[in-house]
Design an enzyme around this catalytic site. Structure first.
Site, short mmCIF file in Angstrom:
data_model
loop_
_atom_site.label_atom_id
_atom_site.label_comp_id
_atom_site.label_asym_id
_atom_site.label_seq_id
_atom_site.Cartn_x
_atom_site.Cartn_y
_atom_site.Cartn_z
N HIS A 1 5.89 8.75 -5.42
CA HIS A 1 5.23 8.89 -4.07
C HIS A 1 6.01 9.95 -3.34
CE1 HIS A 1 3.72 4.49 -4.49
NE2 HIS A 1 4.51 4.44 -5.23
N HIS B 1 4.39 7.79 -11.80
CA HIS B 1 3.87 8.24 -10.50
C HIS B 1 4.84 8.34 -9.36
CE1 HIS B 1 3.11 4.08 -9.78
NE2 HIS B 1 3.38 4.24 -8.51
N ASP C 1 -2.52 8.44 -1.66
CA ASP C 1 -2.43 6.75 -1.77
C ASP C 1 -3.62 6.21 -0.96
OD1 ASP C 1 0.08 4.88 -3.07
OD2 ASP C 1 -1.48 4.03 -1.74
N CYS D 1 -5.93 2.17 -18.12
CA CYS D 1 -4.80 2.48 -17.13
C CYS D 1 -5.68 3.29 -15.89
CB CYS D 1 -3.95 3.47 -17.78
SG CYS D 1 -2.80 4.28 -16.56
N HIS E 1 1.77 3.60 -14.80
CA HIS E 1 1.54 5.02 -15.25
C HIS E 1 2.22 5.81 -14.37
CE1 HIS E 1 -1.43 8.40 -16.30
NE2 HIS E 1 -0.46 9.06 -15.54
P1 AMP Z 1 3.83 1.36 -7.35
O1 AMP Z 1 3.47 0.26 -6.48
O2 AMP Z 1 4.78 2.14 -6.95
O3 AMP Z 1 3.26 0.97 -8.48
O4 AMP Z 1 2.59 2.33 -6.59
C1 AMP Z 1 0.95 2.07 -7.05
C2 AMP Z 1 0.34 2.78 -5.57
O5 AMP Z 1 -0.75 2.91 -6.14
C3 AMP Z 1 0.26 2.20 -4.41
O6 AMP Z 1 0.94 2.59 -3.47
C4 AMP Z 1 -1.20 1.75 -4.24
O7 AMP Z 1 -1.49 1.78 -3.03
C5 AMP Z 1 -1.61 2.94 -4.87
N1 AMP Z 1 -2.94 3.02 -5.33
C6 AMP Z 1 -3.82 1.81 -6.23
N2 AMP Z 1 -5.01 2.19 -6.56
C7 AMP Z 1 -4.98 3.39 -5.98
C8 AMP Z 1 -6.39 4.27 -5.98
N3 AMP Z 1 -7.50 3.82 -6.74
N4 AMP Z 1 -6.27 5.33 -5.24
C9 AMP Z 1 -5.12 5.77 -4.82
N5 AMP Z 1 -3.96 5.09 -4.91
C10 AMP Z 1 -4.14 3.82 -5.28
ZN ZN Z 2 -2.04 5.95 -17.66
#
Ligand code: AMP
Ligand code: ZN
Length: 115
Positions: free
Chosen positions: A102, A100, A30, A4, A98
């Protein structure tokens, strides 16, 4: 959860731009910001999405929500406000499985559109 992405970020195996951390919570910027301030708040413990929130992980979810005003305050968002979004599942647009949240701010968002 070995594979993950956010568990690996929480474990420090993948670098992130951390803005807040406590025993149960991590907040980091992000990688593709959609607003002047775009931070993700996660429980360090793996929870797949809002669909998996229950009595057993409620303490971790509560800790994430308690971190929101702290992070918003440290990023200078408290006075003008901000938006908190958690995408769940395919229709919700969730891409990382996972839980999260925003935290978006630094500009005024339209009130007739969620995002
Ligand atoms: P969601 O689309 O709501 O699942 O959000 C996932 C978020 O994770 C997106 O806004 C991506 O830009 C962000 N994301 C993906 N990989 C990373 C990373 N390595 N570091 C920081 N943010 C990330
Ligand atoms: Zn996780």
């Amino acid at each position: 959860m070995d594979n993950c992405l956010f568990c690996r970020i929480a474990a420090g195996e993948i670098p992130s731009d951390r803005v807040y951390e406590d025993e149960k919570v991590l907040a980091f910027r992000d990688i593709h910001p959609l607003a002047p301030v775009h931070v993700l708040l996660i429980p360090k413990k793996h929870i797949g999405s809002l669909n998996e929130v229950n009595g057993e992980n409620a303490d971790d979810v509560k800790a994430v929500l308690e971190a929101v005003p702290k992070v918003a305050g440290s990023l200078g968002l408290k006075e003008r406000g901000y938006r908190l979004i958690s995408n769940c599942g395919e229709d919700g647009g969730q891409t990382v499985m996972h839980l999260h949240f925003h935290l978006l701010g630094g500009e005024k968002f339209p009130s007739d559109k969620l995002f």
